[in-house]
Write a protein that holds these residues in place. Sequence first.
Motif, mmCIF file in Angstrom:
data_model
loop_
_atom_site.group_PDB
_atom_site.id
_atom_site.type_symbol
_atom_site.label_atom_id
_atom_site.label_comp_id
_atom_site.label_asym_id
_atom_site.label_seq_id
_atom_site.Cartn_x
_atom_site.Cartn_y
_atom_site.Cartn_z
ATOM 1 N N GLU A 159 0.981 -3.387 -2.022
ATOM 2 C CA GLU A 159 1.112 -2.875 -3.385
ATOM 3 C C GLU A 159 1.234 -4.000 -4.418
ATOM 4 O O GLU A 159 1.236 -3.741 -5.620
ATOM 5 C CB GLU A 159 2.350 -1.970 -3.480
ATOM 6 N N VAL A 160 1.345 -5.248 -3.950
ATOM 7 C CA VAL A 160 1.579 -6.366 -4.865
ATOM 8 C C VAL A 160 0.367 -6.617 -5.754
ATOM 9 O O VAL A 160 0.503 -6.814 -6.969
ATOM 10 C CB VAL A 160 1.954 -7.646 -4.082
ATOM 11 N N PHE A 161 -0.832 -6.621 -5.186
ATOM 12 C CA PHE A 161 -2.026 -6.905 -5.982
ATOM 13 C C PHE A 161 -2.273 -5.821 -7.035
ATOM 14 O O PHE A 161 -2.525 -6.144 -8.201
ATOM 15 C CB PHE A 161 -3.236 -7.106 -5.070
ATOM 16 N N PRO A 162 -2.203 -4.516 -6.687
ATOM 17 C CA PRO A 162 -2.331 -3.508 -7.748
ATOM 18 C C PRO A 162 -1.252 -3.650 -8.827
ATOM 19 O O PRO A 162 -1.531 -3.463 -10.014
ATOM 20 C CB PRO A 162 -2.207 -2.173 -7.009
ATOM 21 N N GLY A 190 0.057 -7.734 -14.909
ATOM 22 C CA GLY A 190 -0.136 -9.157 -15.157
ATOM 23 C C GLY A 190 -1.453 -9.532 -15.800
ATOM 24 O O GLY A 190 -1.634 -10.686 -16.192
ATOM 25 N N LEU A 191 -2.405 -8.624 -15.893
ATOM 26 C CA LEU A 191 -3.718 -8.942 -16.455
ATOM 27 C C LEU A 191 -3.914 -8.217 -17.788
ATOM 28 O O LEU A 191 -3.440 -7.090 -17.956
ATOM 29 C CB LEU A 191 -4.832 -8.529 -15.482
ATOM 30 N N ALA A 214 -8.372 -6.579 -16.417
ATOM 31 C CA ALA A 214 -7.892 -5.627 -15.405
ATOM 32 C C ALA A 214 -8.973 -4.606 -15.070
ATOM 33 O O ALA A 214 -9.175 -4.255 -13.906
ATOM 34 C CB ALA A 214 -6.632 -4.922 -15.899
ATOM 35 N N GLY A 215 -9.694 -4.126 -16.088
ATOM 36 C CA GLY A 215 -10.786 -3.176 -15.848
ATOM 37 C C GLY A 215 -11.899 -3.782 -15.014
ATOM 38 O O GLY A 215 -12.434 -3.129 -14.112
ATOM 39 N N LEU A 246 -0.477 -14.987 -5.624
ATOM 40 C CA LEU A 246 0.450 -13.915 -6.018
ATOM 41 C C LEU A 246 1.892 -14.295 -5.703
ATOM 42 O O LEU A 246 2.803 -14.026 -6.500
ATOM 43 C CB LEU A 246 0.079 -12.602 -5.309
ATOM 44 N N TYR A 247 2.110 -14.951 -4.565
ATOM 45 C CA TYR A 247 3.456 -15.399 -4.206
ATOM 46 C C TYR A 247 3.970 -16.397 -5.243
ATOM 47 O O TYR A 247 5.121 -16.328 -5.685
ATOM 48 C CB TYR A 247 3.432 -16.035 -2.813
#
Length: 196
Positions: A24-27, A33-34, A39-40, A5-6
């Motif tokens: 909150e970065v991953f959500p 981004g997906l 994403a689902g 992610l970084y």
Amino acid sequence: MGVLLYAHFAGAPLAALGLTRSDEVFPYFIIHGLPSGLAGLVVAGLFAAALSTLAGSMSSMASSVVFDLWRPGGSTQGGVSPEIRRARLATAGAAVLLLCSALLFMTSTRAVVETALSIASFTYGGLLGTFLLGTLSRRCTQEDALAAFVAGILVMVTVISLKLVAWTWYTLVGVLTTLAVGLLLSRLSPTASPQE
């Protein structure tokens, strides 16, 4: 995952993404981004992982309450044994406790994982140190191990209150304190006479 992610966001600060907390970065990445289908699937996987952890936690807490605190017994009424009824009540109670705990941490500015691990590592050091005492020392008695565990917890209260080290060092500090106190007490206590 954190490194990826970084790299994806090229080390951009949280404020540049419109975020306030690191968890909150991953959500944010899942939403922005997906592609929708992937994403689902990721969200479904996250829900499955979270629900399995919650189900295991509630089940183990209910089992401890029913079999350790409530004494089993009584007759079966309506095809449901009293233990099952008690287990259902205890599971509902555990769910309410976990929900209240989650609500307490909603306004925290720290990452949830950091908060959870810092709370857990408060006692992990003493537990691991006590286990190592029993494994490594033949002279250490139960009283020595118990006193070492209490000393480890007291040192951890001091370390956390004064913020002497970062939370990632809590477990190591607890282990070293418990081991040092336990080994010292085992050296000071008179050796037990050999049993015949």
